[in-house]
Design an enzyme around this catalytic site. Structure first.
Site, PDB file in Angstrom:
ATOM      1  N   GLU A 151       0.817  -1.216   0.000  1.00 52.13           N
ATOM      2  CA  GLU A 151       0.000   0.000   0.000  1.00 52.13           C
ATOM      3  C   GLU A 151       0.853   1.270   0.000  1.00 52.13           C
ATOM      4  OE1 GLU A 151      -4.052  -1.699   2.139  1.00 52.13           O
ATOM      5  OE2 GLU A 151      -2.603  -0.601   3.375  1.00 52.13           O
ATOM      6  N   GLU A 315      -6.556  -7.806  -0.970  1.00 51.97           N
ATOM      7  CA  GLU A 315      -7.261  -7.869   0.317  1.00 51.97           C
ATOM      8  C   GLU A 315      -8.743  -7.621   0.059  1.00 51.97           C
ATOM      9  OE1 GLU A 315      -5.612  -5.217   3.224  1.00 51.97           O
ATOM     10  OE2 GLU A 315      -3.539  -5.765   2.762  1.00 51.97           O
TER      11      GLU A 315
END
Length: 684
Positions: A151, A315
């Site tokens: 991320e 995710e």
């Protein structure tokens, strides 16, 4: 040659952290994953202190055993490079790697993402750990791919260490070459800001008016951060491509100050995303009329699809979510986890990994629940995930590689996103109008793409779409206007909102009538403009000559003046001192048309324009749907799948005027049909 997301089957899996659990639990975990139909797991992205417990000492035995055992159970492994969490020995010995806030406060060890991308030492150490991992696992038969970092630009996306100031200065010297050009681009003659030596140039720093830097400097800051982030990721990508050529490379994200399109083009086989549909409700719905809630997440997935037509969900939300002190998301209701999984698939995912296998018992994420609860006993989320695994094992091969079909695109660009973070005269409007258009399209069951306009964008990329909606592009280059004109001239329909075209690439205003670079396209000029920000009563627009057909004219009003005979006034302001003045225009240009809407879009106005255009759902001829059901279409060379997703807890009544087969059950469906609450159909 870029590697595909999935080649032989749909990849369904879960994020797993062997360092968090006793080794005695691993085999039972893997056995159950395999029995649930999972094919892939992710691990390693936060394990630097395990891989390198002290500087230059590397230990891979724990992950060797974890990966070998997963491979024996038929589970493929995605390995994350662990550079999002530098270990304590590193930040203690080399404090120059730490990030620094705008105010000059050094961020200390104790969480994650507390480093900066510019530190030469951090880049060196990141390259070394990546090289060690690639050497260890680059030919391992159980490892199929790599995730770079984790991320990028999440948590924090601004950087002010000494290394960052130095790197920014070097970036500017490459971009502008001379201080004269820099001073010109930043308009430094204003307020006597001119620079006479490169040593005087920094990233934005605190000023007497808090957080108010030079706006042109602030725009270049975002461009620099993006380029710098990509160069940081490139160090790792180059190592992985060289040492693990048979394994794919991706990263997960979609965070601020990062041109994810450019990063993917340069470095990645495909892009990955982290899908948490409840974020829409938490962060965006509070003050919104008639919100879409978790369904609104499809707009983010459309943006991901603009980067990679087929992508990975690294995710996928599988339970209630939240850290100890924030993001307190409720538990998904029965069926919602499955619905959200198919939401990702309907928008282009060919791989989905749930976050996470089991809820952590320690750390900041003890409430970010996974499929299994702390007690590790069967629960309804495990049962739901098992159903998904069984379904995708049966149908996944049919879906992978098919692409979304859409004839309308919402257009964005990075320059306006970044400039709009600071400029409140246009920045907030893009996000509002994007959501309102998305709501209008969703409720009319019209699939859409998101298209990022870039300097490399071609006319061919635009002509895929019958309609382009480009709500508030304040910054517009003459070259961009010319490309859009070519699109219109050959038959395209282009829709602008207020605050269009009046800035150049530097963020400076053109010395010509608004809408600046888009003036000839639109056939109008802006006579006057005003904010609608609480200092006056709300304004309205009357459409056509119908007194009763009125919608709100939200947030900002451009009062328009018709310049060309080809322009038709579609709506006029119905209130305030400019009542009766043009508010909405349509300019017939070549074979196409350009609309200018003088306010910030709302759902009602967007729907009016769609109706004027005669734009309908691609399933209009054979399917009747209620508002609560989303329609998406994935299409291949010889396949055509219509996804129907019910976001309501109550059953939805459908009417099929043609016989269709449900890919999930094999059943033929026609006539009246009840789609259960949070239910899914995949028709062909």
């Amino acid at each position: 040659m870029k590697k595909p997301v999935a080649k032989e089957q749909f990849e369904l899996g879960v994020c797993y952290y062997p360092e968090h659990w006793p080794e005695s639990m691993w085999e039972d975990d893997y056995r159950r994953m395999s029995e649930m139909g999972f094919t892939i797991i992710r691990m390693g992205e936060f394990a630097w202190s395990i891989f390198e417990p002290e500087e230059g000492v590397f230990q891979f035995d724990r992950f060797d055993r974890a990966i070998d055992l997963a491979h024996r159970y038929g589970l493929k492994v995605v390995l994350g490079t662990p550079t999002a969490t530098p270990p304590a020995w590193l930040t203690s010995k080399y404090p120059e790697v730490l990030n620094v806030t705008y105010e000059g406060v050094t961020l200390q060890h104790g969480m994650r993402r507390h480093y900066n991308y510019s530190s030469p030492k951090y880049r060196e150490l990141c390259a070394r750990i990546t090289d060690q991992l690639a050497s260890q696992y680059g030919t391992h038969p159980g490892v199929v791919g790599w995730q770079i970092d984790n991320e990028l630009n999440c948590e924090i996306n601004v950087f002010y260490s000494d290394s960052d100031h130095n790197a920014f200065r070097e970036w500017l010297q490459r971009k502008y070459v001379t201080l004269e050009e820099l001073n010109n681009a930043w308009g430094t003659v204003f307020w006597s800001q001119s620079y006479s030596d490169w040593s005087q140039v920094y990233l934005p720093r605190p000023t007497p008016s808090p957080n108010q830097p030079n706006p042109h400097q602030a725009l270049d800051e975002k461009r620099f951060i993006s380029d710098n982030t990509i160069s940081f990721a490139k160090i790792q990508a180059d190592i992985l491509h060289a040492k693990a050529p048979q394994q794919w490379v991706t990263t997960n994200g979609l965070f601020g100050h990062l041109d994810s399109h450019e990063m993917t083009d340069q470095l990645l086989d495909f892009f990955s995303y982290d899908s948490y549909p409840q974020f829409s409700s938490i962060f965006h719905d509070a003050a919104e009329d008639n919100p879409l809630r978790d369904r609104n997440w499809g707009l983010s997935l459309s943006a991901v699809r603009s980067i990679s037509p087929n992508f990975c969900i690294m995710e996928q939300q599988s339970g209630p979510g939240g850290w100890v002190n924030r993001m307190n998301m409720p538990s998904p209701k029965p069926g919602q986890m499955r619905l959200w999984t198919y939401q990702s698939i309907a928008h282009g995912a060919d791989m989905v990994l749930f976050f996470r296998w089991r809820t952590a018992t320690m750390g900041n994420e003890i409430y970010w629940h996974g499929i299994n609860d702390y007690h590790n006993q069967p629960n309804r989320r495990v049962r739901e995930a098992t159903q998904i695994g069984q379904e995708l094992a049966a149908i996944g091969k049919s879906i992978i590689g098919t692409r979304i079909q859409a004839n309308i695109a919402i257009v964005r660009d990075y320059d306006n996103e970044w400039d709009g973070e600071y400029d409140v005269w246009h920045g907030p409007f893009m996000w509002q109008s994007n959501k309102e258009w998305f709501k209008a399209l969703q409720r009319k069951h019209i699939p859409n793409d998101v298209l990022y306009l870039r300097k490399t964008t071609t006319l061919e990329e635009l002509t895929r779409y019958e309609v382009l909606v480009y709500p508030h592009p304040a910054i517009m280059r003459d070259e961009t206007a010319s490309l859009l004109d070519q699109y219109v001239q050959q038959g395209g329909k282009l829709i602008f909102g207020c605050r269009t075209g009046y800035k150049d690439e530097r963020g400076q205003c053109y010395m010509k009538p608004f809408p600046g670079a888009a003036k000839d396209l639109c056939g109008i000029t802006v006579e006057e403009f005003t904010m609608i920000n609480g200092t006056r009563l709300p304004t309205t627009i009357r459409w056509g000559d119908k007194p009763e057909d009125i919608t709100g004219a939200d947030s900002f009003n451009d009062i328009l003046h018709v310049e060309a005979d080809s322009v038709q006034v579609m709506g006029t302001y119905a209130s305030d001192y400019y009542a009766g003045k043009p508010a909405v225009t349509r300019n017939i240009r070549g074979k196409g048309e350009v609309w200018y809407y003088g306010a910030v879009f709302n759902e009602q106005a967007s729907t009016r324009i769609l109706d004027y255009l005669g734009f309908q759902s691609p399933a209009e001829s054979w399917l009747e749907l209620p508002d609560s059901v989303e329609l998406q279409i994935r299409e291949g060379d010889s396949s055509h799948y219509t996804f129907l997703l019910n976001y309501n807890e109550e059953p939805a009544a459908l009417v099929l005027k043609e016989e269709k087969r449900d890919l999930l059950t094999g059943k033929i469906i026609s006539g009246a049909h009840s789609l259960e609450g949070f239910g899914v159909l995949v028709l062909y």
